[in-house]
Design a protein around this motif. Structure first.
Motif, mmCIF file in Angstrom:
data_model
loop_
_atom_site.group_PDB
_atom_site.id
_atom_site.type_symbol
_atom_site.label_atom_id
_atom_site.label_comp_id
_atom_site.label_asym_id
_atom_site.label_seq_id
_atom_site.Cartn_x
_atom_site.Cartn_y
_atom_site.Cartn_z
ATOM 1 N N GLY A 248 0.800 -1.291 -0.001
ATOM 2 C CA GLY A 248 -0.169 -0.132 0.014
ATOM 3 C C GLY A 248 0.665 1.160 0.030
ATOM 4 O O GLY A 248 0.439 2.410 -0.037
ATOM 5 N N GLY B 141 3.668 -9.004 -7.876
ATOM 6 C CA GLY B 141 2.640 -9.043 -7.558
ATOM 7 C C GLY B 141 1.510 -9.220 -8.525
ATOM 8 O O GLY B 141 0.705 -9.968 -8.885
ATOM 9 N N ARG C 124 -0.835 -12.308 -9.996
ATOM 10 C CA ARG C 124 -2.100 -11.904 -10.421
ATOM 11 C C ARG C 124 -2.503 -12.442 -11.795
ATOM 12 O O ARG C 124 -3.682 -13.021 -12.068
ATOM 13 N N VAL D 182 -1.924 -16.443 -1.559
ATOM 14 C CA VAL D 182 -2.217 -15.000 -1.762
ATOM 15 C C VAL D 182 -3.458 -14.371 -1.011
ATOM 16 O O VAL D 182 -3.248 -13.328 -0.173
ATOM 17 N N LEU E 208 3.350 -15.173 1.619
ATOM 18 C CA LEU E 208 4.122 -15.007 0.560
ATOM 19 C C LEU E 208 4.168 -16.531 -0.292
ATOM 20 O O LEU E 208 4.369 -17.443 0.144
ATOM 21 N N ILE F 171 8.006 -17.762 -7.435
ATOM 22 C CA ILE F 171 8.091 -16.299 -7.896
ATOM 23 C C ILE F 171 9.187 -16.235 -8.815
ATOM 24 O O ILE F 171 9.175 -15.348 -9.741
ATOM 25 N N ARG G 104 11.634 -9.980 -1.657
ATOM 26 C CA ARG G 104 10.957 -9.734 -0.583
ATOM 27 C C ARG G 104 11.460 -10.875 0.581
ATOM 28 O O ARG G 104 10.719 -10.725 1.757
ATOM 29 N N ARG H 148 -9.138 -5.839 -5.052
ATOM 30 C CA ARG H 148 -8.305 -6.907 -4.873
ATOM 31 C C ARG H 148 -8.834 -7.797 -3.686
ATOM 32 O O ARG H 148 -9.040 -7.323 -2.600
ATOM 33 N N ASP I 191 -7.281 -9.716 -1.938
ATOM 34 C CA ASP I 191 -6.299 -9.662 -0.714
ATOM 35 C C ASP I 191 -6.119 -8.404 -0.038
ATOM 36 O O ASP I 191 -5.490 -7.990 0.889
HETATM 37 N N1 LIG Z 1 8.797 -11.529 -4.207
HETATM 38 C C1 LIG Z 1 7.673 -11.953 -3.922
HETATM 39 N N2 LIG Z 1 7.590 -13.264 -3.021
HETATM 40 C C2 LIG Z 1 6.569 -14.242 -2.621
HETATM 41 N N3 LIG Z 1 5.434 -13.757 -3.066
HETATM 42 C C3 LIG Z 1 5.393 -12.702 -3.526
HETATM 43 C C4 LIG Z 1 6.354 -11.775 -4.257
HETATM 44 N N4 LIG Z 1 5.595 -10.776 -4.973
HETATM 45 C C5 LIG Z 1 4.617 -10.812 -4.813
HETATM 46 N N5 LIG Z 1 4.249 -11.812 -4.187
HETATM 47 C C6 LIG Z 1 2.911 -12.448 -3.632
HETATM 48 O O1 LIG Z 1 1.796 -11.709 -4.534
HETATM 49 C C7 LIG Z 1 1.066 -10.884 -3.451
HETATM 50 C C8 LIG Z 1 0.686 -9.513 -4.065
HETATM 51 O O2 LIG Z 1 1.896 -8.952 -4.307
HETATM 52 P P1 LIG Z 1 2.115 -7.358 -4.531
HETATM 53 O O3 LIG Z 1 1.096 -6.893 -5.288
HETATM 54 O O4 LIG Z 1 3.230 -7.045 -4.389
HETATM 55 O O5 LIG Z 1 1.246 -7.168 -2.875
HETATM 56 P P2 LIG Z 1 1.471 -5.619 -1.810
HETATM 57 O O6 LIG Z 1 0.580 -4.602 -2.162
HETATM 58 O O7 LIG Z 1 1.372 -6.516 -0.670
HETATM 59 O O8 LIG Z 1 2.912 -5.027 -2.100
HETATM 60 C C9 LIG Z 1 1.773 -11.014 -2.281
HETATM 61 O O9 LIG Z 1 0.971 -10.911 -1.058
HETATM 62 C C10 LIG Z 1 2.334 -12.378 -2.407
HETATM 63 O O10 LIG Z 1 1.470 -13.223 -2.115
#
Ligand SMILES: Nc1ncnc2c1ncn2[C@@H]1O[C@H](COP(=O)(O)OP(=O)(O)O)[C@@H](O)[C@H]1O
Length: 277
Positions: A52, A74, A78, A95, A100, A106, A132, A210, A212
């Motif tokens: 965010g 992310g 998606r 997610v 993670l 990833i 991450r 979203r 999540d």
């Molecule tokens: N580098 C990463 N390693 C592990 N999981 C990831 C990574 N990037 C994204 N994800 C997964 O995708 C979801 C959405 O990512 P993202 O859009 O970057 O969310 P955020 O708004 O939490 O920054 C994360 O909550 C995670 O489940």
């Protein structure tokens, strides 16, 4: 030639362990020297920051300004979810709990994205949401040179409000925010005021949230960020690559200040001139 062979060997050893492959121009030579300086290739920057905070917003603006691709893991996750491919069921469970995805999955998604970009002749990248975990940071460090890591920061109660206000246009994919934020600054910092970022009329009836971005899942994502991803800040701080940036407010206040911090002010002047012309 010997250096090239050594580089290929190093990459293939890492690739077999991690499956992360970088375009030839971006790959690190085995001696540790960059394969290409950032003057000859596009910049290789990483965006860190809590869910965010606005990594996507600022990375996407800088991507247009610097003509380098904005790669958000992310978004890759998606896209995979939307494709209903073999991974999508497993991914949606992870997610939607705010957890993670595994480093292997990833890295696999990122490698595919990089290979597609290489085929199109892309140079440089702005990584958003990767690395991450310390393991992801170590893998990245092993295969390419990161020029700069930008750590975007906002206080936690603002982050929650921002996530809950996020809306996406289901047709064009545009990102908007309906939250109107006005909170007292913590620890003697100024108050934070952020105006909503409303959608244009054509998107207003197509907005989605979203899955999540619920309060429970955002809180879990923030908890996991503090636990798993904050150590990545220290990883880059100790290597002298971390630029800390406290967002002073919404896009109108933050964007020019960020450009200043990045020594890109002259791009902002060019931008203003082209808008005025
Ligand atoms: N580098 C990463 N390693 C592990 N999981 C990831 C990574 N990037 C994204 N994800 C997964 O995708 C979801 C959405 O990512 P993202 O859009 O970057 O969310 P955020 O708004 O939490 O920054 C994360 O909550 C995670 O489940």
């Amino acid at each position: 030639m010997a250096a090239l062979l050594r580089s290929r060997r190093l990459l293939s050893t890492l690739a077999s362990e991690t499956e992360l492959r970088f375009p030839a121009a971006a790959a690190r030579r085995s001696g540790g020297a960059p394969a290409a300086s950032s003057e000859r290739r596009g910049v290789q920057w990483v965006f860190l920051g809590c869910p965010g905070v606005g990594k996507g917003t600022y990375a996407s603006r800088l991507s247009s300004l610097l003509s380098v691709p904005h790669i958000a893991t992310g978004d890759l996750v998606r896209d995979e979810l939307a494709s209903s491919g073999p991974l999508s069921h497993q991914l949606s469970e992870i997610v939607n709990q705010g957890k993670l995805v595994s480093d292997e999955i990833i890295i696999n998604l990122l490698s595919k994205r990089l290979a597609n970009g290489e085929a199109k002749g892309e140079s440089g990248f702005l990584l958003d949401g990767f690395p991450r975990t310390i393991r992801q940071a170590e893998i990245l460090e092993g295969v390419t040179d990161i020029d700069l890591v930008i750590n975007l920061k906002l206080q936690e109660n603002v982050l929650l409000e921002k996530c809950l206000g996020r809306r996406i246009c289901s047709q064009c994919g545009g990102n908007f925010n309906i939250a109107s934020i006005n909170v007292k600054g913590e620890n003697g910092k100024p108050d934070i005021v952020m105006a909503p970022l409303p959608p244009p009329e054509k998107c207003a009836s197509k907005l989605i949230t979203r899955a999540d971005d619920t309060e429970e899942v955002v809180k879990e994502r923030l908890r996991i960020y503090n636990f798993m991803s904050q150590p990545v800040e220290e990883f880059y701080r100790s290597r002298g690559k971390l630029l800390e940036f406290d967002l002073p407010g919404g896009i109108p206040e933050s964007w020019p200040k960020l450009l200043q911090a990045l020594n890109l002010d002259e791009h902002h002047e060019d931008e203003k001139m082209s808008i005025a012309a």
